[in-house]
Each structure stands twice: as structure tokens, then as C-alpha cells.
Design an enzyme around this catalytic site. Sequence first.
Site: not given
Length: 270
Positions: A42-43, A154, A75, A73, A190, A10-11, A188
Site C-alpha cells: 500500500y505504501g 512479504e 499507511t 496498517c 510489517h 492490513d495490506s 509500519c
Amino acid sequence: MDNRPIGVFDSGLGGLTAMRTLERLLPEENLIYFGDSRNAPYGTRTVEEIRALGLANAGFLAGQGVKAILVACGTVSSNAMELLRARFPLLFVSVLEAPCAEAVQSTRTGRVAVAATEATIKAGAFDRCLRELDASGRLTVFSKACQSLVRAVEAGHTRPEDPEAARAVAAELAPIRDFAPDTLLLACTHFPLMEDAIRAYLGDGPRLISVGDAAAAALSAQLRTLGLERRGGPGWRRYCTSGEPETFSRLAAGFLGHTITAERQVPQDG
Ligand code: DGL
């Protein structure tokens, strides 16, 4: 039987939602996680950038000798799966198909909402997949980019009692609450890290589907069907990040429920 490890990327921290479920469902598998925190988010990137990052991440995991890659991910799953499958002769599972199938099965009112990153909403892949799976044609889909939630996660703002988390959730999800879905795809990876804050804002109404969870279950089923499972006692887990290993380890441990020691890895460009 296949003793090679499984890769997950993932990012950043989001794919841990899939990783945590894989750890539970597949205790005997060896698992390698890669979180590309250095390049997150990334989005907000272009399709070309997302594809290049997806290739680099998959290339890194392929280099570790994995048998399968879970693209944890939304995205990358929305923008690069064809390319990844064409480039690497590995089993790929995205967070698109299985979660959409679960949403179509789960909805009673037909009102399904999709919360994702800007690049995922722009690609329209979840919307298309839901409509393709909806044999009865009764779905009403409402899709909304909620990019600021990635930043909140994050930065460690995930709990409902954290004012920054509560503010971000309210600002992003107000139109979804107005739409009144009975099923909300957290498209997403996250977003389930903020599940309690999202639940506090939306109330008990909608069923929340974590796309990472659904994809992890799908991968587990596919390994069984294909006879690719590992046998031989508890598997190992490795966590890699292109960002700060200490920060990543601290935030990840809070979510995974056990301590980890992340290692720094920077894949070459794809
Ligand atoms: N967690 C990722 C996703 O599922 C990426 C979020 C981001 O970096 O913008 O889309």
C-alpha cells in the site's frame, strides 16, 4: 457485553503484529484478520487508492458483523481514518494515537525516529501526532520511509542471518542509526516482523515501539471502558487473505507461533 467479533486488517502480513497481541490480551474475543496481499504494498500507492482499499477492507469486515476494527496498517491509519469513521458506525482504532503517546512518554532524550512506508511519511500524520502530544516542545522527530522492508517481509526475508533481510535493514535504517534516537516508532506494522534484524543492526540503544502492539493494547482498554467485551470461553480466530492462502498461512504461522489455515477472500472495491 458484546459477542460480535473484532476485525483487523492490513495490506498483508504486517497486521499480524497486532493480531498476535490481540490473541494474547483478549483470549475470549472472536477475531477476524484480513490481509490484502493481492494489493500489497500500500505504501507506494496514491492517497485515493489507499482510501479505496481501506474502504473495501473495512466494508468486508463490517459485512462479517464486527463490533470494532483495528486498522493495523500505518499507511491506512495515516491517510483514511476520517473517511472510515464517517462511513461505518463502528469502533475504529488506528495505529497512530496510542503508539505516538507511548513514544512521547518513553523518550528521555526527546530524539524520536519514525520508520514507515512512503505514503505514511508523505502524509506526515505520525510527525503531527507526536508534536501535538509533546506538551513540553522538546521532541526532535526524524521520519524515514523504509519501503523496501515491506517487500522483504512479504517475501519471507525477516531473520538477521538472512543476507537479504540484513542488507535491506542496513540500507533503510542507516540514517536512523546516525540520528541516534532513544525511541524508534516502527510505524509500519510489517517492520516488527523484522525486529531481530533491526535490533541486530541498531544495537541495544533505541527502544522499539511496535505500533500494532500499542494499538492492540489501546483497543483492549477501550473495549473494557465501553463494556463491549465478549464473555463465554475461548474465542475463535479466522484468517483471510486476498492473496495465496498457502503462502500466507506458512509465513503467518512462523510469526504467530501456531499453525493457521487462511481462507481466500476478495472484498469488493470500496
Ligand atoms: N503494513 C502496512 C503499514 O503499516 C502497509 C505496508 C505496505 O503495504 O506498504 O503501513
